[in-house]
Design a protein around this motif. Structure first.
Motif, PDB file in Angstrom:
ATOM      1  N   LYS A  18       2.349   0.826  12.768  1.00 52.66           N
ATOM      2  CA  LYS A  18       1.603   2.099  12.753  1.00 52.66           C
ATOM      3  C   LYS A  18       2.381   3.213  12.043  1.00 52.66           C
ATOM      4  O   LYS A  18       2.311   4.391  12.424  1.00 52.66           O
ATOM      5  CB  LYS A  18       1.216   2.522  14.175  1.00 52.66           C
ATOM      6  N   ALA A  19       3.127   2.826  11.021  1.00 51.20           N
ATOM      7  CA  ALA A  19       3.876   3.822  10.244  1.00 51.20           C
ATOM      8  C   ALA A  19       2.929   4.638   9.378  1.00 51.20           C
ATOM      9  O   ALA A  19       1.884   4.150   8.937  1.00 51.20           O
ATOM     10  CB  ALA A  19       4.907   3.123   9.360  1.00 51.20           C
ATOM     11  N   ASN A  20       3.299   5.891   9.123  1.00 52.99           N
ATOM     12  CA  ASN A  20       2.550   6.755   8.209  1.00 52.99           C
ATOM     13  C   ASN A  20       3.199   6.847   6.839  1.00 52.99           C
ATOM     14  O   ASN A  20       2.556   7.190   5.853  1.00 52.99           O
ATOM     15  CB  ASN A  20       2.447   8.178   8.776  1.00 52.99           C
ATOM     16  N   LEU A  21       4.515   6.552   6.803  1.00 56.44           N
ATOM     17  CA  LEU A  21       5.274   6.632   5.559  1.00 56.44           C
ATOM     18  C   LEU A  21       6.186   5.420   5.447  1.00 56.44           C
ATOM     19  O   LEU A  21       6.895   5.077   6.399  1.00 56.44           O
ATOM     20  CB  LEU A  21       6.120   7.914   5.524  1.00 56.44           C
ATOM     21  N   LEU A  22       6.155   4.787   4.289  1.00 56.77           N
ATOM     22  CA  LEU A  22       7.029   3.650   4.004  1.00 56.77           C
ATOM     23  C   LEU A  22       8.001   4.058   2.901  1.00 56.77           C
ATOM     24  O   LEU A  22       7.590   4.363   1.783  1.00 56.77           O
ATOM     25  CB  LEU A  22       6.206   2.433   3.569  1.00 56.77           C
ATOM     26  N   ILE A  23       9.294   4.072   3.225  1.00 57.14           N
ATOM     27  CA  ILE A  23      10.339   4.420   2.261  1.00 57.14           C
ATOM     28  C   ILE A  23      10.940   3.132   1.711  1.00 57.14           C
ATOM     29  O   ILE A  23      11.381   2.263   2.473  1.00 57.14           O
ATOM     30  CB  ILE A  23      11.430   5.272   2.924  1.00 57.14           C
ATOM     31  N   VAL A  24      10.930   2.999   0.377  1.00 54.61           N
ATOM     32  CA  VAL A  24      11.422   1.763  -0.240  1.00 54.61           C
ATOM     33  C   VAL A  24      12.360   2.082  -1.402  1.00 54.61           C
ATOM     34  O   VAL A  24      12.370   3.185  -1.940  1.00 54.61           O
ATOM     35  CB  VAL A  24      10.262   0.892  -0.763  1.00 54.61           C
ATOM     36  N   HIS A  25      13.126   1.077  -1.781  1.00 54.21           N
ATOM     37  CA  HIS A  25      13.997   1.180  -2.950  1.00 54.21           C
ATOM     38  C   HIS A  25      13.250   0.737  -4.201  1.00 54.21           C
ATOM     39  O   HIS A  25      13.267   1.406  -5.223  1.00 54.21           O
ATOM     40  CB  HIS A  25      15.247   0.330  -2.730  1.00 54.21           C
ATOM     41  N   HIS A  26      12.604  -0.417  -4.126  1.00 53.43           N
ATOM     42  CA  HIS A  26      11.811  -0.941  -5.245  1.00 53.43           C
ATOM     43  C   HIS A  26      10.339  -0.602  -5.003  1.00 53.43           C
ATOM     44  O   HIS A  26       9.772  -1.006  -3.996  1.00 53.43           O
ATOM     45  CB  HIS A  26      11.980  -2.456  -5.376  1.00 53.43           C
ATOM     46  N   GLY A  27       9.750   0.124  -5.941  1.00 52.02           N
ATOM     47  CA  GLY A  27       8.418   0.670  -5.735  1.00 52.02           C
ATOM     48  C   GLY A  27       7.269  -0.290  -6.000  1.00 52.02           C
ATOM     49  O   GLY A  27       7.454  -1.506  -6.118  1.00 52.02           O
ATOM     50  N   LEU A  28       6.092   0.273  -6.129  1.00 52.82           N
ATOM     51  CA  LEU A  28       4.867  -0.518  -6.278  1.00 52.82           C
ATOM     52  C   LEU A  28       4.713  -1.119  -7.668  1.00 52.82           C
ATOM     53  O   LEU A  28       4.102  -2.172  -7.827  1.00 52.82           O
ATOM     54  CB  LEU A  28       3.649   0.370  -5.991  1.00 52.82           C
ATOM     55  N   PHE A  29       5.257  -0.458  -8.678  1.00 58.28           N
ATOM     56  CA  PHE A  29       4.965  -0.877 -10.051  1.00 58.28           C
ATOM     57  C   PHE A  29       6.248  -1.089 -10.846  1.00 58.28           C
ATOM     58  O   PHE A  29       7.096  -0.204 -10.925  1.00 58.28           O
ATOM     59  CB  PHE A  29       4.103   0.183 -10.760  1.00 58.28           C
ATOM     60  N   TRP A  30       6.365  -2.262 -11.437  1.00 59.96           N
ATOM     61  CA  TRP A  30       7.473  -2.560 -12.352  1.00 59.96           C
ATOM     62  C   TRP A  30       7.025  -2.442 -13.804  1.00 59.96           C
ATOM     63  O   TRP A  30       7.828  -2.380 -14.725  1.00 59.96           O
ATOM     64  CB  TRP A  30       8.006  -3.962 -12.091  1.00 59.96           C
ATOM     65  N   SER A  31       5.728  -2.446 -14.005  1.00 61.01           N
ATOM     66  CA  SER A  31       5.141  -2.355 -15.343  1.00 61.01           C
ATOM     67  C   SER A  31       3.705  -1.858 -15.179  1.00 61.01           C
ATOM     68  O   SER A  31       3.189  -1.794 -14.054  1.00 61.01           O
ATOM     69  CB  SER A  31       5.162  -3.728 -16.025  1.00 61.01           C
ATOM     70  N   PRO A  32       3.029  -1.485 -16.262  1.00 66.35           N
ATOM     71  CA  PRO A  32       1.633  -1.032 -16.163  1.00 66.35           C
ATOM     72  C   PRO A  32       0.757  -2.043 -15.411  1.00 66.35           C
ATOM     73  O   PRO A  32       0.857  -3.245 -15.636  1.00 66.35           O
ATOM     74  CB  PRO A  32       1.205  -0.893 -17.624  1.00 66.35           C
ATOM     75  N   GLN A  33      -0.100  -1.547 -14.531  1.00 68.41           N
ATOM     76  CA  GLN A  33      -0.857  -2.425 -13.633  1.00 68.41           C
ATOM     77  C   GLN A  33      -2.365  -2.208 -13.682  1.00 68.41           C
ATOM     78  O   GLN A  33      -3.031  -2.317 -12.676  1.00 68.41           O
ATOM     79  CB  GLN A  33      -0.363  -2.219 -12.200  1.00 68.41           C
ATOM     80  N   GLN A  34      -2.911  -1.861 -14.834  1.00 69.06           N
ATOM     81  CA  GLN A  34      -4.369  -1.746 -14.911  1.00 69.06           C
ATOM     82  C   GLN A  34      -4.954  -3.009 -15.532  1.00 69.06           C
ATOM     83  O   GLN A  34      -4.402  -3.509 -16.511  1.00 69.06           O
ATOM     84  CB  GLN A  34      -4.776  -0.533 -15.748  1.00 69.06           C
ATOM     85  N   PRO A  35      -6.047  -3.516 -15.001  1.00 68.86           N
ATOM     86  CA  PRO A  35      -6.718  -3.060 -13.770  1.00 68.86           C
ATOM     87  C   PRO A  35      -6.009  -3.565 -12.518  1.00 68.86           C
ATOM     88  O   PRO A  35      -5.240  -4.520 -12.585  1.00 68.86           O
ATOM     89  CB  PRO A  35      -8.104  -3.680 -13.896  1.00 68.86           C
ATOM     90  N   TRP A  36      -6.266  -2.899 -11.405  1.00 65.33           N
ATOM     91  CA  TRP A  36      -5.702  -3.342 -10.137  1.00 65.33           C
ATOM     92  C   TRP A  36      -6.580  -4.466  -9.597  1.00 65.33           C
ATOM     93  O   TRP A  36      -7.666  -4.233  -9.075  1.00 65.33           O
ATOM     94  CB  TRP A  36      -5.661  -2.192  -9.136  1.00 65.33           C
ATOM     95  N   THR A  37      -6.093  -5.656  -9.719  1.00 66.43           N
ATOM     96  CA  THR A  37      -6.872  -6.823  -9.283  1.00 66.43           C
ATOM     97  C   THR A  37      -5.984  -7.743  -8.451  1.00 66.43           C
ATOM     98  O   THR A  37      -4.764  -7.585  -8.403  1.00 66.43           O
ATOM     99  CB  THR A  37      -7.397  -7.614 -10.490  1.00 66.43           C
ATOM    100  N   GLY A  38      -6.605  -8.722  -7.816  1.00 66.54           N
ATOM    101  CA  GLY A  38      -5.865  -9.731  -7.069  1.00 66.54           C
ATOM    102  C   GLY A  38      -5.039  -9.145  -5.942  1.00 66.54           C
ATOM    103  O   GLY A  38      -5.469  -8.241  -5.218  1.00 66.54           O
TER     104      GLY A  38
END
Length: 211
Positions: A18-38
């Protein structure tokens, strides 16, 4: 909540707590991610549906002098008198180094205890380590740079196969402690700092990659 990687498994773990904030070192995107699929679409969908924000800090969290990965590992290994090491982009030093007199076997045992896993040692350098450099993560392909900056022992997360021969040629010890294992310090330190400042609970979501 804190985690090393903003992956779908860690996001689901954060939601479960039930966290509201997730702090990470490696983020969501390593390269362009359009479209967001799968699976990437599933990850974004879970974040939106459960109102979970993600804050990622990569290089800034590696080199922060107090809360950073390098500072955390350095201190945990009982090393003292850190100096800037491993110059990167924009004339900024990423890692830390020190002058010491420490038996290589003792250093190896300390790494094992601190990281919770046995490090891989490329024993190309002296038995007694006199100049140790620390750069968390994946700096193994740059051991020549570490040697050029004067260290006889280099601690990092991971590196390629050919560095085994190169370490011998350069006369340098190299410890590979694991990319994941060497980069848990920053998110823990930052989360603990914020939790104390704002009187908020937090927890670390351990999800090792094995690398």
């Amino acid at each position: 909540a804190a985690a090393v990687d903003a992956s779908l498994p860690t996001v689901l773990k954060a939601i479960k707590t039930k966290a509201n904030l997730l702090i990470v070192h490696h983020g969501l995107f390593w390269s362009p991610q359009q479209p967001w699929t799968g699976k990437k679409r599933s990850l974004i969908g879970e974040l939106v549906e459960h109102n979970l924000a993600v804050y990622s800090s990569h290089l800034p969290l590696d080199l922060h002098p107090r809360l950073g990965n390098n500072a955390g590992l350095f201190k945990s290994l009982k090393l003292t008198k850190p100096k800037p090491f491993f110059e990167g982009l924009h004339n900024q030093f990423i890692g830390l180094k020190t002058t010491t007199h420490l038996d290589r076997d003792i250093l190896q045992d300390r790494l094992k205890n601190v990281l919770g896993t046995s490090p891989t040692l490329l024993a190309g350098g002296p038995q007694v380590c006199k100049k140790i450099g620390v750069v968390t993560g994946g700096a193994g392909s740059s051991i020549a740079k570490a040697a050029a900056e004067g260290v006889d022992t280099f601690i990092t997360g991971e590196g390629p196969h050919w560095t085994g021969a190169l370490a011998e040629e350069l006369g340098i010890n190299v410890f590979y402690g694991g990319h994941y294992a060497t980069e848990t310090f920053g998110v823990k330190a930052l989360s603990a700092h914020l939790a104390k400042k704002y009187s908020l609970p937090w927890n670390f979501l351990d999800h090792p990659t094995g690398l």
